[in-house]
Structures are given as C-alpha cells and as structure tokens.
Design a protein around this motif. Structure first.
Motif, PDB file in Angstrom:
ATOM      1  N   PRO A  26      40.726  41.559  40.785  1.00  0.00           N
ATOM      2  CA  PRO A  26      39.872  41.593  41.976  1.00  0.00           C
ATOM      3  C   PRO A  26      38.686  42.531  41.797  1.00  0.00           C
ATOM      4  N   ALA A  27      37.541  42.111  42.306  1.00  0.00           N
ATOM      5  CA  ALA A  27      36.313  42.886  42.112  1.00  0.00           C
ATOM      6  C   ALA A  27      36.422  44.296  42.674  1.00  0.00           C
ATOM      7  N   ALA A  28      37.242  44.486  43.705  1.00  0.00           N
ATOM      8  CA  ALA A  28      37.370  45.812  44.321  1.00  0.00           C
ATOM      9  C   ALA A  28      38.246  46.755  43.504  1.00  0.00           C
ATOM     10  N   ASN A  29      38.986  46.237  42.527  1.00  0.00           N
ATOM     11  CA  ASN A  29      39.891  47.063  41.736  1.00  0.00           C
ATOM     12  C   ASN A  29      39.243  47.468  40.418  1.00  0.00           C
ATOM     13  N   HIS A  30      39.697  48.579  39.897  1.00  0.00           N
ATOM     14  CA  HIS A  30      39.193  49.043  38.602  1.00  0.00           C
ATOM     15  C   HIS A  30      39.817  48.200  37.494  1.00  0.00           C
TER      16      HIS A  30
END
Length: 344
Positions: A132-136
């Motif tokens: 996911p784009a929000a995760n590193h």
C-alpha cells in the motif's frame, strides 16, 4: 519475615516453565539446539522451509537463539525478517520472503499471486509484490514493487496475495508483450485458477493501450463466441483482398448438420475459427471428428485459434492465401505473381 519474602520473589521459575511458551527474561539461558529445532521446524514446515523472526519469538526462540543457529550454519538469515530453517527450501519460500521483506501490508500480485495459487507453465523474471502506498516499502533484489493508492482485495489463506481474477488482469497488463499477456490469461482460465465470469468483470474497460488488448483477450478466452472471431476474420480477409466466402455454409456430416465458420466451396477450403471454449472438456474430440469428416469428403480445413487472430494475424492469413492459391488451377504456375484470387 521480610527476608523470606525477598527469597520467594527471587525464586527461580520451576524447571520446564520456559518450555510451556512463557517468554524468558532478557539474558536468560538459551535453548538447547534440539529445543530450537523442535520449536522452529513446525513453523518452517508451514512456510516452505522459512520462518519469520516474529513467529520464532512467539514460539520462544529468542534473537540470541537465532544468532546461535545462524552462526553455526544450521540456519541462514535471508533478510530482516526471514530465516531459512530447512536446508532445502521450495520455490515458494522465495514468495514468502518477498512478502515478509517488502514491507507491512505486502502481498503477492500479478503472476506471482497466481503462482501461489498453483499456476504452472510460466516463469516470471521477478516477483511482483504490492505494498500500500501509505506503508513504508523496502526494495529487494528480484522483487518488483507496486504502490497502488488503494490495495486490491487480499487472499489471506497461505501466502498473502491478490485475488486471482485481479492478479490475472494485472499480470497481463504488466507483461512484457501482448503474446505474454495472452498466455497469462489463457493459463489462468485453462488451469481453473479463476472463474471466467469474475475475470470478465475484472477486465479493464478502456479503448486504447494494453488495457484494450487485455479486454479483448479476456473476451476471446471467456466468452466462447464464434461471432467475434468471424467478424475479425472478415475484416482481415477484406484487408488482404481475398474473395468472399460462401455465406452461412451448412454441411451434412455423419453426425448431422454442421455450420462452417468460413467456406470457399469453389476452392474446397474451410476455415474454422476456434474460440477459447474449443480447448475445454470434449471440444477437441468433437473438433477432430468434424475436421476428419470434412477432409474425407474432399475439403481441406485450416484451423485458426481466436488468439491467433490477435497475435499472428498475418501468418494465419498467409496460410489462407496459400490454401486458396493451391486450390486454384493456375496457382502453382503463378508463383511470384499477385495471388489470382486477390482483388476478386
């Protein structure tokens, strides 16, 4: 009184308490080699030879225990989270490692997700993983990272992976060529990894680019309709200037009346356009019987898979052209000249 209380508080835990899964205090004695193996092997067995360090800690195998086994060469560190426990791991161990090492929320995607579902006959050059784009996310050799804004639905049983219908579509969109894209869709359907209806629903709706091609291939493979193939063949035939075939040709064979896709009666040439359903169940048997009956009555039959019209239209039309030329009485004598049937 106070001395006895302090003594009780300092009393060591009974022997065997650690083996019941309670966490040991920092600096306590390490497990024996056999106890480490006993706790770690079931985890590795369920993950194709590897284990996540967090899973090992939950089983009572400390970081110090892992370091000892790695230093002794019995285990091997494969990253920040992955430890190889079994000396011989399976190919799926690479998939587990790719998910564990790529970042939180990582899941296999594209062809890699299909491989986890049992896909055979395809060897990708990298493992596709979506984070996911929000995760590193962490880059990893041999892993191709994808960062969508909204992560697709995940199958949590086994290796975390994208749902098969979505994975097949995305794998086709990410393929190196249209031929490879078509192969991915065909294998996913033929091997029963995805239901045609769900694949049709997941196909991209677009009028241009790879998405339009993938939508066409999905329709060809899942719909099983002859009409689409015949319309495409008619367009290609006209572009070649080939003669118009007989309309709605019907033949009576030992098994009854059959409708021929394309038939040039004067040339004794039949062209059968095979949709995706021709590869399923008993269709190949029925197709062979019909082709043999047509051949025994004097006709020649050319079979064109519907995918062939997408991937190799010129080569198949070359064969049709040769078939018409060979049937023409002057065909052999006029090699090198314009085809006698063209422009008719």
């Amino acid at each position: 009184m106070h001395a006895s209380i302090r003594t009780l508080r300092r009393r060591r835990a009974p022997a065997g308490e650690e083996s019941r899964g309670k966490r040991r205090p920092y600096g306590s004695l390490r497990l024996s080699r056999s106890e480490r193996a006993r706790r770690a092997w079931p985890i590795a067995r369920d993950h194709d030879g590897v284990a996540h360090r967090a899973q090992l800690r939950q089983a009572g195998v400390s970081r110090a225990d892992v370091r000892s086994e790695v230093a002794a060469g019995r285990w091997r560190s494969l990253g920040r989270h992955t430890v190889r426990i079994h000396a011989s791991t399976t190919g799926r161990a690479r998939l587990w490692r790719a998910v564990w090492e790529s970042g939180p929320g990582a899941r296999l995607d594209g062809v890699s997700a299909l491989l986890a579902d049992g896909l055979t006959g395809f060897s990708p050059d990298a493992i596709d993983v979506t984070v996911p784009a929000a995760n590193h996310a962490h880059a990893l050799a041999g892993v191709r990272l994808h960062r969508p804004r909204s992560a697709p639905e995940v199958v949590s049983a086994g290796i975390p992976r994208v749902r098969p219908d979505i994975a097949a579509i995305r794998g086709a969109l990410w393929a190196h060529s249209e031929r490879q894209a078509a192969l991915i869709i065909c294998l996913a359907v033929q091997q029963g990894l995805v239901e045609p209806g769900r694949l049709m629903a997941a196909a991209p709706v677009t009028k241009s680019g790879r998405g339009a091609f993938v939508r066409t291939i999905v329709t060809d493979v899942c719909d099983g309709s002859h009409s689409l193939g015949e319309l495409d063949f008619a367009r290609l035939r006209r572009s070649r200037g080939l003669p118009t075939p007989s309309r709605q040709a019907v033949r009576v064979l030992p098994d009854g009346r059959v409708y021929l896709d394309v038939y040039w009666a004067e040339h004794g040439l039949v062209v059968e356009i095979d949709g995706g359903h021709h590869t399923l169940a008993l269709e190949p048997v029925r197709d062979a019987l019909r082709q043999n009956d047509l051949t025994l009555t004097g006709d020649r039959v050319l079979r064109i898979p519907l995918l062939g019209l997408r991937l190799e239209p010129d080569k198949f039309l070359d064969q049709v052209e040769r078939g018409l030329g060979l049937a023409h009485p002057l065909g052999a004598a006029r090699q090198g000249e314009q085809h006698p049937a063209r422009g008719a």
